[in-house]
Design an enzyme around this catalytic site. Structure first.
Site, PDB file in Angstrom:
ATOM      1  N   ASN A 293       0.826  -1.207   0.000  1.00  0.00           N
ATOM      2  CA  ASN A 293       0.000   0.000   0.000  1.00  0.00           C
ATOM      3  C   ASN A 293       0.866   1.264   0.000  1.00  0.00           C
ATOM      4  O   ASN A 293       2.028   1.214  -0.384  1.00  0.00           O
ATOM      5  CB  ASN A 293      -1.005  -0.008   1.157  1.00  0.00           C
ATOM      6  N   ARG A 294       0.311   2.375   0.446  1.00  0.00           N
ATOM      7  CA  ARG A 294       0.945   3.682   0.231  1.00  0.00           C
ATOM      8  C   ARG A 294       1.587   4.246   1.491  1.00  0.00           C
ATOM      9  O   ARG A 294       1.070   4.071   2.597  1.00  0.00           O
ATOM     10  CB  ARG A 294      -0.093   4.674  -0.314  1.00  0.00           C
TER      11      ARG A 294
ATOM     12  N   HIS B  19       3.455   0.184  -2.726  1.00  0.00           N
ATOM     13  CA  HIS B  19       3.912  -1.214  -2.807  1.00  0.00           C
ATOM     14  C   HIS B  19       5.430  -1.336  -2.874  1.00  0.00           C
ATOM     15  O   HIS B  19       5.979  -2.112  -3.671  1.00  0.00           O
ATOM     16  CB  HIS B  19       3.270  -1.918  -3.999  1.00  0.00           C
TER      17      HIS B  19
ATOM     18  N   HIS C  73      -1.108 -10.026  -3.591  1.00  0.00           N
ATOM     19  CA  HIS C  73      -1.918  -9.140  -4.436  1.00  0.00           C
ATOM     20  C   HIS C  73      -2.586  -9.925  -5.564  1.00  0.00           C
ATOM     21  O   HIS C  73      -2.580  -9.480  -6.723  1.00  0.00           O
ATOM     22  CB  HIS C  73      -1.037  -8.033  -4.990  1.00  0.00           C
TER      23      HIS C  73
ATOM     24  N   ASP D  36     -11.264   0.941  -3.247  1.00  0.00           N
ATOM     25  CA  ASP D  36      -9.819   0.790  -3.146  1.00  0.00           C
ATOM     26  C   ASP D  36      -9.432   1.333  -1.781  1.00  0.00           C
ATOM     27  O   ASP D  36      -8.758   2.355  -1.664  1.00  0.00           O
ATOM     28  CB  ASP D  36      -9.107   1.548  -4.273  1.00  0.00           C
TER      29      ASP D  36
ATOM     30  N   GLN E 199      -7.211  -4.536   2.557  1.00  0.00           N
ATOM     31  CA  GLN E 199      -7.457  -3.602   1.464  1.00  0.00           C
ATOM     32  C   GLN E 199      -8.285  -4.320   0.416  1.00  0.00           C
ATOM     33  O   GLN E 199      -7.876  -5.369  -0.093  1.00  0.00           O
ATOM     34  CB  GLN E 199      -6.146  -3.110   0.853  1.00  0.00           C
TER      35      GLN E 199
ATOM     36  N   GLU F 276      -6.316  -7.809   0.182  1.00  0.00           N
ATOM     37  CA  GLU F 276      -4.926  -7.727   0.626  1.00  0.00           C
ATOM     38  C   GLU F 276      -4.865  -7.536   2.141  1.00  0.00           C
ATOM     39  O   GLU F 276      -5.165  -6.462   2.644  1.00  0.00           O
ATOM     40  CB  GLU F 276      -4.229  -6.572  -0.078  1.00  0.00           C
TER      41      GLU F 276
END
Length: 378
Positions: free
Chosen positions: A108-109, A134, A205, A277, A314, A342
Site C-alpha cells: 500500500n501507500r 507497494h 496481491h 480501493d 485492502q 490484501e
C-alpha cells in the site's frame, strides 16, 4: 564395447527424458513451465506447481513470489482458474503489474514516500500520486526469490532486501511459505528479520475472478467484510488518518452486498477511490481463526473466505483495469474484472503512530498470516 555404449546412451536418454518432462509439462491451468524458465538479474526463474488430494492446483513463480493460477472446482465440479495473470515471465516483465505478487517491503501507500525511523528521515520512491506504493517501482514484486519446494503442497520463497533498497533502512531477510491444504486453502505465511530498525508490511496481491472468466466483471460478486470502520482517503488515495464508521455508508459490507451494487454511487470515497480501493479496520483483531472477509460468485458458486492475523484488509475492485492488458489464454482484462483482498497493516502506518505499528527491530521477527480458503455454495 558396443553394449557399454548402448547402455550409456540409454542412461543419457533416460536422464534426459526425466529432466525434460517436468520442464515441458503443461499445468491443469494451461501454463507451460518452460515459459517461466529464464534468467532475471542473474537469477533463475521457474514455475512451481502445488496440488492437493482434491485436484486443486496452485502455480507460483519465484519472480515476484507470484501466484500465477489457482484451479478450483465450481458448483458443477468443473475446474476454474480464479486469478488473473500472464502466460509467461516475459509478459510479467513487459507489462509491470501486481498480479498475484508478494508485495514488500511495504504494501500500500506511504505518504510522500517519507518515513522516520529512529529519528532519521528516509526518502522512498514516489511512484503513485506523489506517494510510495507497494515498496516502490522495484519492490518485491519485481525481484527473484530463492525457491525451495518443501513438498508437493508447500513452497518456500526467500529474499534478502539489502539496506537502502528502494530507500528502506536495514538488511531485511524475508520468507514466504505457500501451503496448499487438503481443505482447499492457500495458507500464506510471511516472516522477516532485520539488522536495523525498519518498516515491513507484506501481502499477496492476487486478483480474484471467481467466475473463472476474466473477460467479465465483478459486479455480481457478493462481498462480506467483518469491519465496523475503514480508513478514508483523499483524492490522491492517501489515508487521512481518520477511522470512520461504515454505518449508513456505501462502505458497509457487514452483510453480503454485491460489489457492483453501490460502486458507482455519488459518494466522495468512491469518487476518490474510483470505486472500492480502501482499507477496512477488521473486527477480527488478529484472530486468524475467523474469516475477516468473504467473496462469492453466484454464477459458479465458488466462495473465497479470507483469514488473517493482520489488523486490516485492502479491498481493490480492479478499477484501473481498462482493457489494455491481455492475460492468460489471450483474454483481455477489462474494467473491474476482479477483486483483490490484501491483508495488511493500514496504509501509511509509519506516519500514523496511533495505528498498529509496522516497525521491525533487530532481534524481533515479523510474522504475517493470510489464508485464502475456497469452497462451493450449491
Amino acid at each position: 564395447m558396443n553394449k557399454m555404449m548402448t547402455l550409456l546412451v540409454g542412461v543419457v536418454l533416460l536422464v534426459s527424458a526425466c529432466t525434460d518432462k517436468p520442464s515441458g509439462e503443461t499445468t491443469a491451468s494451461g501454463l507451460k513451465r518452460t515459459d517461466f524458465q529464464t534468467e532475471v538479474d542473474g537469477k533463475q526463474t521457474d514455475l512451481f506447481v502445488l496440488k492437493n488430494k482434491n485436484g486443486m492446483e496452485v502455480c507460483i513463480t519465484n519472480f515476484g513470489g507470484r501466484i500465477v493460477s489457482v484451479m478450483v472446482p465450481d458448483k458443477e465440479g468443473a475446474m476454474k482458474d480464479v486469478v488473473l495473470g500472464f502466460d509467461s515471465i516475459q509478459d510479467y516483465i513487459k507489462y509491470p503489474s501486481d498480479f498475484g505478487a508478494s508485495i514488500g517491503r511495504y504494501a500500500n501507500r506511504i505518504n510522500q514516500g517519507r518515513i522516520t525511523v529512529d529519528g532519521v528521515e528516509y526518502q522512498l520512491p514516489q511512484n503513485n500520486y506523489g506517494h510510495c506504493l507497494h515498496g516502490g517501482p522495484r519492490g518485491f514484486q519485481y525481484q527473484v526469490f530463492d525457491a525451495r519446494p518443501l513438498s508437493d503442497q508447500a513452497l518456500e520463497l526467500t529474499y534478502l532486501s539489502k539496506d537502502g533498497e528502494e530507500g528502506f533502512p536495514g538488511n531485511l531477510t524475508c520468507k514466504v511459505i505457500f501451503t496448499l491444504t487438503d481443505d482447499n486453502a492457500i495458507d500464506i505465511r510471511y516472516s522477516a528479520e532485520t539488522d536495523r530498525t525498519t518498516v515491513v508490511n507484506m501481502t499477496n496481491h492476487s486478483y480474484f475472478n471467481l467466475d473463472g472468466n476474466p473477460s467479465g466483471t465483478n459486479s455480481d460478486y457478493l462481498l462480506t467484510i467483518d469491519a465496523d470502520s475503514y480508513t478514508p482517503v483523499d483524492s490522491t488515495f492517501m489515508t487521512t488518518g481518520e477511522i470512520a464508521s461504515v454505518e449508513g455508508t456505501d462502505m458497509d459490507f457487514r452483510q453480503p452486498v454485491a460489489v457492483g451494487a453501490r460502486i458507482n454511487n455519488d459518494f466522495v470515497q468512491l469518487k476518490y477511490g474510483k470505486g472500492y480501493d480502501h482499507n477496512w479496520v477488521l473486527n477480527t483483531r488478529g484472530d486468524d481463526s475467523r474469516p475477516c472477509a468473504t467473496l462469492e460468485s453466484p454464477l459458479t458458486g465458488i466462495v473465497l473466505d479470507v483469514y488473517t492475523n493482520e489488523p486490516g484488509v485492502q479491498i481493490y475492485a480492479g478499477n484501473f483495469l481498462d482493457g489494455t492488458l491481455t492475460g492468460k489464454k489471450g483474454i483481455v482484462y477489462n474494467h473491474r474484472a476482479s477483486v483483490c483482498l490484501e491483508t495488511q497493516k493500514y496504509p501509511d502506518t509509519p506516519n500514523k503512530p496511533e495505528w498498529p505499528s509496522a516497525l521491525l527491530k533487530p532481534g524481533e521477527k515479523y510474522d504475517s498470516h493470510c489464508i485464502y480458503k475456497f469452497s462451493v455454495k450449491k
